[in-house]
Design a protein around this motif. Structure first.
Motif, PDB file in Angstrom:
ATOM      1  N   VAL A 162       0.875  -1.317  -0.025  1.00 35.44           N
ATOM      2  CA  VAL A 162      -0.065   0.209   0.092  1.00 35.44           C
ATOM      3  C   VAL A 162       0.978   1.305  -0.132  1.00 35.44           C
ATOM      4  O   VAL A 162       1.600   1.393   0.903  1.00 35.44           O
ATOM      5  N   GLU A 163       0.769   1.969  -1.198  1.00 33.04           N
ATOM      6  CA  GLU A 163       1.439   3.348  -0.869  1.00 33.04           C
ATOM      7  C   GLU A 163       0.749   4.605  -0.139  1.00 33.04           C
ATOM      8  O   GLU A 163      -0.543   4.701  -0.157  1.00 33.04           O
ATOM      9  N   LEU A 164       1.688   4.994   0.614  1.00 31.65           N
ATOM     10  CA  LEU A 164       0.952   5.989   1.722  1.00 31.65           C
ATOM     11  C   LEU A 164       1.621   7.457   1.340  1.00 31.65           C
ATOM     12  O   LEU A 164       2.495   7.612   0.773  1.00 31.65           O
ATOM     13  N   PRO A 165       0.831   8.434   2.022  1.00 38.16           N
ATOM     14  CA  PRO A 165       1.461   9.806   1.609  1.00 38.16           C
ATOM     15  C   PRO A 165       2.960  10.057   2.203  1.00 38.16           C
ATOM     16  O   PRO A 165       3.274   9.282   2.857  1.00 38.16           O
ATOM     17  N   GLY A 166       3.574  10.860   1.462  1.00 36.87           N
ATOM     18  CA  GLY A 166       5.044  11.472   1.933  1.00 36.87           C
ATOM     19  C   GLY A 166       5.939  10.353   1.785  1.00 36.87           C
ATOM     20  O   GLY A 166       6.979  10.157   2.472  1.00 36.87           O
ATOM     21  N   ASP A 167       5.884   9.752   0.459  1.00 37.05           N
ATOM     22  CA  ASP A 167       6.878   8.805  -0.127  1.00 37.05           C
ATOM     23  C   ASP A 167       7.221   7.858   1.196  1.00 37.05           C
ATOM     24  O   ASP A 167       8.275   7.116   1.559  1.00 37.05           O
ATOM     25  N   ARG A 168       5.938   7.263   1.530  1.00 39.15           N
ATOM     26  CA  ARG A 168       6.073   6.012   2.600  1.00 39.15           C
ATOM     27  C   ARG A 168       5.132   4.711   1.698  1.00 39.15           C
ATOM     28  O   ARG A 168       4.357   4.935   0.768  1.00 39.15           O
ATOM     29  N   MET A 169       5.342   3.550   2.350  1.00 37.83           N
ATOM     30  CA  MET A 169       4.847   2.474   1.902  1.00 37.83           C
ATOM     31  C   MET A 169       4.555   1.497   2.943  1.00 37.83           C
ATOM     32  O   MET A 169       5.606   1.247   3.925  1.00 37.83           O
ATOM     33  N   ALA A 170       3.432   0.857   3.008  1.00 37.39           N
ATOM     34  CA  ALA A 170       3.122  -0.389   4.131  1.00 37.39           C
ATOM     35  C   ALA A 170       3.079  -1.564   3.318  1.00 37.39           C
ATOM     36  O   ALA A 170       2.495  -1.736   2.095  1.00 37.39           O
ATOM     37  N   VAL A 171       3.858  -2.665   3.767  1.00 37.06           N
ATOM     38  CA  VAL A 171       4.244  -3.884   2.985  1.00 37.06           C
ATOM     39  C   VAL A 171       3.660  -4.979   4.109  1.00 37.06           C
ATOM     40  O   VAL A 171       4.012  -4.987   5.410  1.00 37.06           O
ATOM     41  N   ALA A 172       2.992  -5.927   3.813  1.00 31.95           N
ATOM     42  CA  ALA A 172       2.445  -7.007   4.720  1.00 31.95           C
ATOM     43  C   ALA A 172       2.214  -8.236   4.002  1.00 31.95           C
ATOM     44  O   ALA A 172       2.016  -8.516   2.755  1.00 31.95           O
ATOM     45  N   VAL A 173       2.267  -9.279   4.755  1.00 29.73           N
ATOM     46  CA  VAL A 173       2.181 -10.408   4.551  1.00 29.73           C
ATOM     47  C   VAL A 173       1.372 -11.287   5.755  1.00 29.73           C
ATOM     48  O   VAL A 173       1.401 -10.773   6.731  1.00 29.73           O
ATOM     49  N   GLY A 174       0.627 -12.472   5.458  1.00 32.49           N
ATOM     50  CA  GLY A 174      -0.193 -13.010   6.677  1.00 32.49           C
ATOM     51  C   GLY A 174      -0.422 -14.417   6.157  1.00 32.49           C
ATOM     52  O   GLY A 174      -0.388 -14.844   4.836  1.00 32.49           O
ATOM     53  N   ASP A 175      -0.974 -15.159   7.070  1.00 29.68           N
ATOM     54  CA  ASP A 175      -1.119 -16.691   6.857  1.00 29.68           C
ATOM     55  C   ASP A 175      -2.372 -17.017   7.858  1.00 29.68           C
ATOM     56  O   ASP A 175      -2.324 -16.927   8.935  1.00 29.68           O
ATOM     57  N   VAL A 176      -3.459 -17.473   7.358  1.00 31.89           N
ATOM     58  CA  VAL A 176      -4.636 -17.682   8.016  1.00 31.89           C
ATOM     59  C   VAL A 176      -4.469 -19.308   7.853  1.00 31.89           C
ATOM     60  O   VAL A 176      -3.900 -20.113   7.026  1.00 31.89           O
ATOM     61  N   VAL A 177      -4.965 -19.864   9.174  1.00 26.16           N
ATOM     62  CA  VAL A 177      -4.514 -21.271   9.426  1.00 26.16           C
ATOM     63  C   VAL A 177      -5.928 -22.242   8.549  1.00 26.16           C
ATOM     64  O   VAL A 177      -6.757 -21.645   8.343  1.00 26.16           O
ATOM     65  N   GLY A 178      -5.256 -23.338   7.873  1.00 22.65           N
ATOM     66  CA  GLY A 178      -6.322 -23.881   7.226  1.00 22.65           C
ATOM     67  C   GLY A 178      -5.998 -23.773   5.650  1.00 22.65           C
ATOM     68  O   GLY A 178      -5.077 -23.083   5.294  1.00 22.65           O
ATOM     69  N   HIS A 179      -6.733 -24.623   4.862  1.00 24.41           N
ATOM     70  CA  HIS A 179      -6.710 -24.664   3.621  1.00 24.41           C
ATOM     71  C   HIS A 179      -8.029 -24.664   2.767  1.00 24.41           C
ATOM     72  O   HIS A 179      -8.974 -24.760   3.486  1.00 24.41           O
ATOM     73  N   GLY A 180      -8.006 -24.426   1.462  1.00 29.84           N
ATOM     74  CA  GLY A 180      -9.401 -24.570   0.896  1.00 29.84           C
ATOM     75  C   GLY A 180     -10.133 -23.212   0.811  1.00 29.84           C
ATOM     76  O   GLY A 180      -9.661 -22.088   1.128  1.00 29.84           O
ATOM     77  N   LEU A 181     -11.237 -23.250   0.287  1.00 24.97           N
ATOM     78  CA  LEU A 181     -12.079 -22.099  -0.147  1.00 24.97           C
ATOM     79  C   LEU A 181     -12.436 -21.183   1.160  1.00 24.97           C
ATOM     80  O   LEU A 181     -12.465 -20.055   1.257  1.00 24.97           O
ATOM     81  N   ALA A 182     -12.561 -21.883   2.266  1.00 24.82           N
ATOM     82  CA  ALA A 182     -12.895 -21.269   3.622  1.00 24.82           C
ATOM     83  C   ALA A 182     -11.865 -20.456   4.225  1.00 24.82           C
ATOM     84  O   ALA A 182     -12.097 -19.353   4.576  1.00 24.82           O
ATOM     85  N   ALA A 183     -10.630 -21.081   4.056  1.00 22.58           N
ATOM     86  CA  ALA A 183      -9.404 -20.200   4.430  1.00 22.58           C
ATOM     87  C   ALA A 183      -9.307 -18.922   3.450  1.00 22.58           C
ATOM     88  O   ALA A 183      -9.065 -18.021   3.936  1.00 22.58           O
ATOM     89  N   ALA A 184      -9.518 -19.383   2.109  1.00 27.09           N
ATOM     90  CA  ALA A 184      -9.326 -18.210   1.332  1.00 27.09           C
ATOM     91  C   ALA A 184     -10.110 -16.982   1.537  1.00 27.09           C
ATOM     92  O   ALA A 184      -9.876 -16.064   1.596  1.00 27.09           O
ATOM     93  N   CYS A 185     -11.461 -17.373   1.875  1.00 29.31           N
ATOM     94  CA  CYS A 185     -12.513 -16.265   2.184  1.00 29.31           C
ATOM     95  C   CYS A 185     -12.317 -15.497   3.477  1.00 29.31           C
ATOM     96  O   CYS A 185     -12.331 -14.197   3.658  1.00 29.31           O
ATOM     97  N   VAL A 186     -11.644 -16.166   4.701  1.00 27.88           N
ATOM     98  CA  VAL A 186     -11.082 -15.516   5.653  1.00 27.88           C
ATOM     99  C   VAL A 186      -9.867 -14.609   5.136  1.00 27.88           C
ATOM    100  O   VAL A 186      -9.670 -13.460   5.706  1.00 27.88           O
ATOM    101  N   MET A 187      -8.999 -15.069   4.553  1.00 26.68           N
ATOM    102  CA  MET A 187      -7.746 -14.311   3.897  1.00 26.68           C
ATOM    103  C   MET A 187      -8.238 -13.166   3.438  1.00 26.68           C
ATOM    104  O   MET A 187      -7.683 -12.056   3.552  1.00 26.68           O
ATOM    105  N   GLY A 188      -9.314 -13.150   2.476  1.00 28.06           N
ATOM    106  CA  GLY A 188      -9.666 -11.929   1.649  1.00 28.06           C
ATOM    107  C   GLY A 188     -10.243 -10.841   2.685  1.00 28.06           C
ATOM    108  O   GLY A 188      -9.946  -9.626   2.328  1.00 28.06           O
ATOM    109  N   GLN A 189     -10.985 -11.337   3.783  1.00 29.87           N
ATOM    110  CA  GLN A 189     -11.284 -10.225   4.529  1.00 29.87           C
ATOM    111  C   GLN A 189     -10.172  -9.490   5.502  1.00 29.87           C
ATOM    112  O   GLN A 189     -10.469  -8.502   5.608  1.00 29.87           O
ATOM    113  N   LEU A 190      -9.364 -10.335   6.223  1.00 29.93           N
ATOM    114  CA  LEU A 190      -8.450  -9.910   6.901  1.00 29.93           C
ATOM    115  C   LEU A 190      -7.306  -9.054   5.950  1.00 29.93           C
ATOM    116  O   LEU A 190      -7.038  -8.231   6.406  1.00 29.93           O
ATOM    117  N   ARG A 191      -7.048  -9.494   4.720  1.00 26.40           N
ATOM    118  CA  ARG A 191      -6.174  -8.581   3.932  1.00 26.40           C
ATOM    119  C   ARG A 191      -6.751  -7.176   3.500  1.00 26.40           C
ATOM    120  O   ARG A 191      -5.886  -6.231   3.867  1.00 26.40           O
TER     121      ARG A 191
END
Length: 392
Positions: free
Chosen positions: A202-231
């Motif tokens: 995410v580019e932020l004002p003032g020549d700044r940036m936010a970079v992130a990674v994350g990992d939801v427990v589990g696999h499959g479409l349910a984990a993907a939906c949770v991932m989408g909400q948290l991201r």
């Protein structure tokens, strides 16, 4: 009965049992196309042996996974009496042989010839009951194959949905021209093409940036939906938060209201190019790595806290800072890149540091590809991998 087939379905070798029970000599097998040697019975309009066997072999070639077939009726032309066909019942299993890069180079085609068993069961029954038993056994086997085919089609549809989710939830970031970044996502072997790992820039004002990674427990479409909400939640929080710790605080509070978000890990780094400083915070996630121009690699591990929702009460998260020099490289990743079963996590971090130091002078796109090549197991990882490489 065991035979080796090339990816073109040509016989490369066969054991003595296969030669003897198939009624074909080695000369009639080796170097010849499978279905030239064993075509369907042209006198039987219901014959499906060739179609079913070819579909199984093509699946093995496409997926690199073993395929067990249901019992097949596969008539074989008599080698002594051309034009006459002998009724056979075969139970085939097809499996891949992979090279060092995980590509299928040969197929193991193993066949159990159960013709005598089918006929013996029929003879054991009285009168016309023999044909009934034989037909019932064969019909049940065909029904099993039909069910398996429907399951495969359903799985293929689910993969299509997963691919659409991946494209929507993990897009390639659109950054200003002066920023050099690369992102990668690799699903686990045998999993859907998107699960619980994510990245965000995410580019932020003032020549700044936010970079992130994350990992939801589990696999499959349910984990993907949770991932989408948290991201999405972390992306929004990063735009208004004073720093990464506050952004993760907001995410932690939000995660308490999302089913399946418990124990999610995440790491966030805010970059300020004006002051040449990194501010970072981690919610139970592996530490980001900073590769310096001199070849040293520093892990940003001074602000680590438990995963989201791990504490019964909300506690503000820690935050730490680190200076950087223009030309340094920042790498954020998920555990699929470095963790291995029965191996200490420190071993994986050391492996990452060595690879990153060796490739640090390359452009971010090339570093990302080199890290995946160096660190992911050849047959494929057992967990997802998300990766961000950013030139500072």
């Amino acid at each position: 009965m065991v035979a080796l087939l090339t990816p073109d379905l040509v016989y490369a070798d066969a054991n003595e049992d296969f030669v003897g029970n198939s009624g074909r000599s080695r000369e009639e097998l080796i170097g010849r196309y499978l279905f030239d040697v064993f075509p369907d019975n042209p006198n039987d309009r219901t014959a499906t042996g060739v179609r079913n066997l070819e579909a199984s072999l093509r699946r093995v070639l496409a997926t690199g996974e073993r395929d067990t077939m249901a019992l097949q009726r596969y008539d074989v032309q008599s080698s002594q009496r051309p034009g006459e066909w002998e009724e056979r019942y075969w139970s085939p299993i097809n499996a891949p042989i992979l090279d060092a890069e995980g590509h299928v180079v040969l197929l193991v085609h193993r066949v159990e010839d159960v013709t005598e068993l089918i006929h013996a069961r029929g003879r054991a029954a009285a009168g016309g009951r023999s044909q009934v038993m034989e037909a019932e056994l064969y019909t049940r086997s065909r029904e099993l194959q039909d069910v398996n085919e429907r399951l495969r089609l359903a799985h293929a549809r689910e993969r299509e949905i997963a691919l659409a989710l991946q494209e929507a939830m993990l897009p390639v970031p659109h950054l200003a021209d002066h920023h050099q970044a690369a992102v990668r996502y690799r699903p686990a072997v045998g999993a859907l093409n998107v699960c619980g790992d994510w990245y965000d820039l995410v580019e932020l004002p003032g020549d700044r940036m936010a970079v992130a990674v994350g990992d939801v427990v589990g696999h499959g479409l349910a984990a993907a939906c949770v991932m989408g909400q948290l991201r999405s939640a972390l992306s929004a929080a990063s735009r208004v938060a004073a720093g990464p710790a506050q952004a993760l605080d907001v995410l932690g509070l939000y995660a308490r209201a999302v089913d399946g978000a418990e124990s999610t890990t995440a790491a966030s780094v805010h970059i300020d190019w004006t002051s040449h400083t990194l501010a970072y915070s981690s919610a139970g996630h592996l530490p980001p790595a900073l590769a310096r121009a001199d070849g040293t690699v520093v892990f940003l591990d001074q602000a680590t806290d438990p995963p989201l929702g791990a504490r019964p009460e909300h506690v503000p998260r820690p935050q730490a800072g680190h200076a950087f020099t223009s030309g340094d490289t920042l790498v954020l990743y998920t555990d699929g890149l470095i963790e291995r079963r029965h191996e200490d996590i420190g071993t994986g971090l050391d492996r990452l540091a060595r690879s990153l130091a060796a490739h640090r002078t390359l452009p971010p796109d090339h570093i990302a590809d080199a890290l995946l090549l160096d660190l992911l197991p050849t047959p494929g990882a057992t967990d997802d991998t998300a990766l961000v490489v950013l030139r500072l």
